[in-house]
Write a protein that holds these residues in place. Sequence first.
Motif, PDB file in Angstrom:
ATOM      1  N   LYS A 207      24.186 -10.124  49.000  1.00 61.39           N
ATOM      2  CA  LYS A 207      23.418 -10.949  48.074  1.00 61.39           C
ATOM      3  C   LYS A 207      24.342 -11.717  47.130  1.00 61.39           C
ATOM      4  CE  LYS A 207      19.627 -10.918  44.736  1.00 61.39           C
ATOM      5  NZ  LYS A 207      18.565 -10.130  44.064  1.00 61.39           N
ATOM      6  N   LEU A 208      25.375 -11.053  46.645  1.00 58.78           N
ATOM      7  CA  LEU A 208      26.304 -11.732  45.751  1.00 58.78           C
ATOM      8  C   LEU A 208      27.137 -12.758  46.508  1.00 58.78           C
ATOM      9  CD1 LEU A 208      27.493  -8.952  43.301  1.00 58.78           C
ATOM     10  CD2 LEU A 208      25.547 -10.500  43.151  1.00 58.78           C
ATOM     11  N   GLN A 209      27.422 -12.489  47.781  1.00 61.04           N
ATOM     12  CA  GLN A 209      28.124 -13.482  48.598  1.00 61.04           C
ATOM     13  C   GLN A 209      27.315 -14.768  48.649  1.00 61.04           C
ATOM     14  OE1 GLN A 209      31.308 -13.731  51.055  1.00 61.04           O
ATOM     15  NE2 GLN A 209      30.515 -15.415  49.849  1.00 61.04           N
ATOM     16  N   LYS A 210      26.035 -14.644  48.929  1.00 58.90           N
ATOM     17  CA  LYS A 210      25.198 -15.841  48.978  1.00 58.90           C
ATOM     18  C   LYS A 210      25.049 -16.467  47.602  1.00 58.90           C
ATOM     19  CE  LYS A 210      22.102 -16.102  52.030  1.00 58.90           C
ATOM     20  NZ  LYS A 210      20.947 -15.983  52.940  1.00 58.90           N
ATOM     21  N   GLY A 211      24.961 -15.631  46.579  1.00 54.23           N
ATOM     22  CA  GLY A 211      24.807 -16.130  45.216  1.00 54.23           C
ATOM     23  C   GLY A 211      25.978 -16.985  44.776  1.00 54.23           C
TER      24      GLY A 211
ATOM     25  N   SER B  56      22.585 -18.541  28.778  1.00 54.37           N
ATOM     26  CA  SER B  56      23.051 -18.258  30.137  1.00 54.37           C
ATOM     27  C   SER B  56      24.568 -18.249  30.229  1.00 54.37           C
ATOM     28  CB  SER B  56      22.488 -19.310  31.102  1.00 54.37           C
ATOM     29  OG  SER B  56      22.982 -20.603  30.784  1.00 54.37           O
ATOM     30  N   LEU B  57      25.257 -18.701  29.179  1.00 55.35           N
ATOM     31  CA  LEU B  57      26.714 -18.757  29.180  1.00 55.35           C
ATOM     32  C   LEU B  57      27.359 -17.415  28.857  1.00 55.35           C
ATOM     33  CD1 LEU B  57      25.688 -21.726  28.682  1.00 55.35           C
ATOM     34  CD2 LEU B  57      27.808 -22.119  27.444  1.00 55.35           C
ATOM     35  N   SER B  58      26.579 -16.416  28.524  1.00 51.85           N
ATOM     36  CA  SER B  58      27.115 -15.216  27.896  1.00 51.85           C
ATOM     37  C   SER B  58      27.599 -14.141  28.866  1.00 51.85           C
ATOM     38  CB  SER B  58      26.061 -14.615  26.966  1.00 51.85           C
ATOM     39  OG  SER B  58      26.577 -13.543  26.233  1.00 51.85           O
ATOM     40  N   ARG B  59      26.769 -13.787  29.840  1.00 48.26           N
ATOM     41  CA  ARG B  59      27.049 -12.594  30.648  1.00 48.26           C
ATOM     42  C   ARG B  59      28.356 -12.704  31.421  1.00 48.26           C
ATOM     43  NH1 ARG B  59      21.459 -13.025  30.666  1.00 48.26           N
ATOM     44  NH2 ARG B  59      20.357 -11.114  30.056  1.00 48.26           N
ATOM     45  N   ALA B  60      28.635 -13.876  31.951  1.00 46.42           N
ATOM     46  CA  ALA B  60      29.859 -14.030  32.737  1.00 46.42           C
ATOM     47  C   ALA B  60      31.090 -13.737  31.896  1.00 46.42           C
ATOM     48  CB  ALA B  60      29.932 -15.441  33.315  1.00 46.42           C
ATOM     49  N   VAL B  61      31.083 -14.175  30.644  1.00 48.79           N
ATOM     50  CA  VAL B  61      32.234 -13.953  29.760  1.00 48.79           C
ATOM     51  C   VAL B  61      32.415 -12.471  29.481  1.00 48.79           C
ATOM     52  CG1 VAL B  61      33.166 -14.375  27.463  1.00 48.79           C
ATOM     53  CG2 VAL B  61      32.061 -16.237  28.734  1.00 48.79           C
ATOM     54  N   TYR B  62      31.333 -11.799  29.140  1.00 49.00           N
ATOM     55  CA  TYR B  62      31.433 -10.358  28.915  1.00 49.00           C
ATOM     56  C   TYR B  62      31.916  -9.644  30.178  1.00 49.00           C
ATOM     57  CZ  TYR B  62      29.598 -10.027  24.178  1.00 49.00           C
ATOM     58  OH  TYR B  62      29.454 -10.106  22.812  1.00 49.00           O
ATOM     59  N   GLY B  63      31.529 -10.167  31.351  1.00 48.36           N
ATOM     60  CA  GLY B  63      31.984  -9.572  32.586  1.00 48.36           C
ATOM     61  C   GLY B  63      33.484  -9.709  32.778  1.00 48.36           C
ATOM     62  N   VAL B  64      34.018 -10.896  32.492  1.00 48.57           N
ATOM     63  CA  VAL B  64      35.462 -11.099  32.627  1.00 48.57           C
ATOM     64  C   VAL B  64      36.218 -10.160  31.690  1.00 48.57           C
ATOM     65  CG1 VAL B  64      37.373 -12.715  32.290  1.00 48.57           C
ATOM     66  CG2 VAL B  64      35.254 -13.494  33.378  1.00 48.57           C
ATOM     67  N   VAL B  65      35.740 -10.052  30.454  1.00 45.06           N
ATOM     68  CA  VAL B  65      36.436  -9.201  29.480  1.00 45.06           C
ATOM     69  C   VAL B  65      36.292  -7.731  29.846  1.00 45.06           C
ATOM     70  CG1 VAL B  65      36.526  -8.513  27.051  1.00 45.06           C
ATOM     71  CG2 VAL B  65      36.281 -10.930  27.670  1.00 45.06           C
ATOM     72  N   ALA B  66      35.145  -7.344  30.404  1.00 48.82           N
ATOM     73  CA  ALA B  66      35.005  -5.964  30.881  1.00 48.82           C
ATOM     74  C   ALA B  66      36.062  -5.660  31.947  1.00 48.82           C
ATOM     75  CB  ALA B  66      33.604  -5.737  31.435  1.00 48.82           C
ATOM     76  N   SER B  67      36.301  -6.603  32.846  1.00 45.00           N
ATOM     77  CA  SER B  67      37.376  -6.422  33.831  1.00 45.00           C
ATOM     78  C   SER B  67      38.722  -6.289  33.137  1.00 45.00           C
ATOM     79  CB  SER B  67      37.417  -7.610  34.799  1.00 45.00           C
ATOM     80  OG  SER B  67      36.293  -7.641  35.644  1.00 45.00           O
ATOM     81  N   LYS B  68      38.914  -7.097  32.131  1.00 44.42           N
ATOM     82  CA  LYS B  68      40.203  -7.139  31.428  1.00 44.42           C
ATOM     83  C   LYS B  68      40.547  -5.793  30.787  1.00 44.42           C
ATOM     84  CE  LYS B  68      42.564 -10.733  28.713  1.00 44.42           C
ATOM     85  NZ  LYS B  68      42.363 -11.975  27.936  1.00 44.42           N
ATOM     86  N   ILE B  69      39.512  -5.039  30.394  1.00 44.69           N
ATOM     87  CA  ILE B  69      39.747  -3.730  29.769  1.00 44.69           C
ATOM     88  C   ILE B  69      39.425  -2.587  30.737  1.00 44.69           C
ATOM     89  CG2 ILE B  69      39.476  -4.556  27.400  1.00 44.69           C
ATOM     90  CD1 ILE B  69      36.595  -3.596  27.434  1.00 44.69           C
ATOM     91  N   ASP B  70      39.450  -2.928  32.043  1.00 39.77           N
ATOM     92  CA  ASP B  70      39.320  -1.929  33.120  1.00 39.77           C
ATOM     93  C   ASP B  70      37.965  -1.236  33.162  1.00 39.77           C
ATOM     94  OD1 ASP B  70      42.005  -2.383  33.956  1.00 39.77           O
ATOM     95  OD2 ASP B  70      42.703  -1.118  32.312  1.00 39.77           O
TER      96      ASP B  70
ATOM     97  N   TYR C  39      30.942  -5.548  36.991  1.00 41.93           N
ATOM     98  CA  TYR C  39      30.127  -5.788  38.184  1.00 41.93           C
ATOM     99  C   TYR C  39      28.675  -6.063  37.806  1.00 41.93           C
ATOM    100  CZ  TYR C  39      28.051  -4.841  42.793  1.00 41.93           C
ATOM    101  OH  TYR C  39      27.354  -4.922  43.970  1.00 41.93           O
ATOM    102  N   ASP C  40      28.148  -5.303  36.861  1.00 38.94           N
ATOM    103  CA  ASP C  40      26.769  -5.521  36.417  1.00 38.94           C
ATOM    104  C   ASP C  40      26.602  -6.912  35.805  1.00 38.94           C
ATOM    105  OD1 ASP C  40      26.011  -3.015  37.271  1.00 38.94           O
ATOM    106  OD2 ASP C  40      26.277  -2.073  35.304  1.00 38.94           O
ATOM    107  N   PHE C  41      27.564  -7.315  34.986  1.00 39.97           N
ATOM    108  CA  PHE C  41      27.490  -8.650  34.387  1.00 39.97           C
ATOM    109  C   PHE C  41      27.631  -9.725  35.458  1.00 39.97           C
ATOM    110  CE2 PHE C  41      28.652  -6.713  30.170  1.00 39.97           C
ATOM    111  CZ  PHE C  41      27.534  -7.177  29.485  1.00 39.97           C
ATOM    112  N   PHE C  42      28.535  -9.508  36.409  1.00 42.23           N
ATOM    113  CA  PHE C  42      28.721 -10.504  37.455  1.00 42.23           C
ATOM    114  C   PHE C  42      27.462 -10.663  38.301  1.00 42.23           C
ATOM    115  CE2 PHE C  42      29.783 -11.455  41.903  1.00 42.23           C
ATOM    116  CZ  PHE C  42      30.200 -12.766  41.732  1.00 42.23           C
ATOM    117  N   LYS C  43      26.807  -9.560  38.624  1.00 41.67           N
ATOM    118  CA  LYS C  43      25.568  -9.649  39.404  1.00 41.67           C
ATOM    119  C   LYS C  43      24.540 -10.515  38.691  1.00 41.67           C
ATOM    120  CE  LYS C  43      24.988  -5.176  39.961  1.00 41.67           C
ATOM    121  NZ  LYS C  43      24.398  -3.890  40.386  1.00 41.67           N
TER     122      LYS C  43
END
Length: 658
Positions: free
Chosen positions: A263-267, A559-573, A579-583
């Motif tokens: 699903k994320l591949q298609k997304g 709508s600009l918010s979740r992706a940023v929090y997702g990147v920073v979540a990755s940044k702090i491991d 993954y939840d934010f990216f979905k």
Amino acid sequence: MTDFTLTLADLGNTSAQNIETLFAQANGILGVRASLPIPSTESSPGSFINGFYESHEIVYGENAYGYAKNHQTMVKLFDLRTIEIAIDGESEFSLLEQDLRLEMATGILSESYRYATKSGKKIQIDLESLASHANRAVYAQKISVTALNFSGAVKIGKKARHIKPEGISEFDPRLKESSADLQISGNRYRTKNSQLDLFVKFDDFDETLSLAESQTFTFTQLYHLSRLNDFSDVTYDTLKMQQTAIFKDFWASSDIEIVGDDKLQKGIRFNLYHLFNSAGRDGHTNFAAKGLTGEGYEGHYFWDTEMYLLPFFIYTQPEIAKSLLTFRANILPQAQKRAAELEFAGALFAWRTINGEETSAYYPAGTAQLHINADIAYAFELYDNVTGDADFIAKNRKVIYEIARFWMSYGFMSARGFEIHEVTGPDEYTALVNNNFYTNKMVQNTFYYAAKLAVRFDENLDEALKWSTAANKMYFGYDEKRQLTQQDDSFLDKEPWEFDKTPTENYPLLLHYHPMKIYKHQVLKQADTILAHMLFSESKEQIARDYDFYEPLTTHDSSLSRAVYGVVASKIDRNEQAYDFFKAAATMDLDDRQGNASHGIHAANMGGSWLGLIYGFAGLQLENGQIKTSNHLPKAIKSLRFNLLIRGKMTEIFIKND
């Protein structure tokens, strides 16, 4: 190519207007919503030309000096899809079945509809269409009509219908009436107030046929819409062949392969498809917040382009990136005029605009978002670093100098350092504050880049010294007791918003509470300090503390918010949180998570989903022209493959979860 097909089964909301948005066809100049061939009362058909707008005076109950003077609204132009059909005189139909297949690999939309008259006569309408990327003035259709259970006379009429103003019925400040009365002279359509011309050449069709049962009649139509009265002779088959070749090249450089979540591949492919389709290409248009798929936000260009969209284009489609940045360079005179009007030096770019002039009538969440100036400088610098396009930067370096001059005149040196007061950061639920961390961080970056350019080109060296000094002494608020980065001088002292007493239906807050109610509380619309942490290096421990404090206070109403929090979540491991934010970001429009996909795609979020994968999961960093990655794949993603174009060299990155 597999998994490049979008169907109705992929949508979380199959309302007529959602379908029209998500299956819309566009090419950077022209956009057409995928409305029903026989429209219903729920339909909102229409076409758009990037940068073609009507203007109206903004009427204020209480005006003040320097307020924006005129609205600018991208015009909803023509219904290019409605087919008028009568079977033996019957012209009322009910829709029995519909099937849509968007072939993202080729840029071709295929549709099939079955209708019945009151007397039970059934027809099938098959459509194939494209907004041509080879000839961006053309929307092309191939139409087939089949008599399913009858023999008789079938009258078919197909012509462009100018959409007249009807008004907006729902309350939503993000929407405004977009159709307009146009002055028509021959094949020229002119807006009354903005005095913009559009020329058209339409292949209208009107014929009565005698069809036998199971017989099919097929015809093609080409709709030409251009700002110039100059049209090429083309054929449907040629345009289709060219379209397929163009999309083959696009995916070869820009595709992202995800193994582990279909699903994320298609997304992500759906998001990249729309990004490619709606980006301006001519240096005089940009990327509207809703692309060319709907009338939300009036077709305005925001900071979305620089901070959420341009990274994707810079790393994979640098020529498109250059066009989008050229637009900013071309509207520099308007930005200089705006800065002078407000009695500041340099250039102040409009918060929301089409022609370069400020159109935001609510300045606390408009003009006061001065960070757009620094965002533009950041994007020029990223383009400079990734592409190495020295000629483009040499030609347009004045943009950066003028932005730096504005900040020198707007900020001031205090005992604490260089301070910037009365601004609104990315968080639009906190307005007119002092020393917004994101803004100050971005301005510091602008000063450093402007000084670097001055040295590179051996000019403005006295100014460069002042810029460097201001950057070195930039003030950033910090709460030593709680060890938190201050979003601004006052945010940490405000009363927290009572989330437990806010019903779900009251989100987004902006539709249910007055700004005074929102501004006095600790509540964020979107990532602010955390966005700065996505862009700049801080200690992992500091980022984690700030993340844990600000994320629970963030509504993600933007709508600009979740992706940023997702990147920073990755940044702090925190890979599973990421993954939840990216979905949420990757499928935002497919699932209609914001509840307004009918207004048009959420383009910035689509760019944000690319950031989530590349900056987040792959940990991309660029240092001195060299790329570095780190593996932050969540458990569900087995591998990630993508391409980056660095200084003319294509590099494939492959990351496995082991």
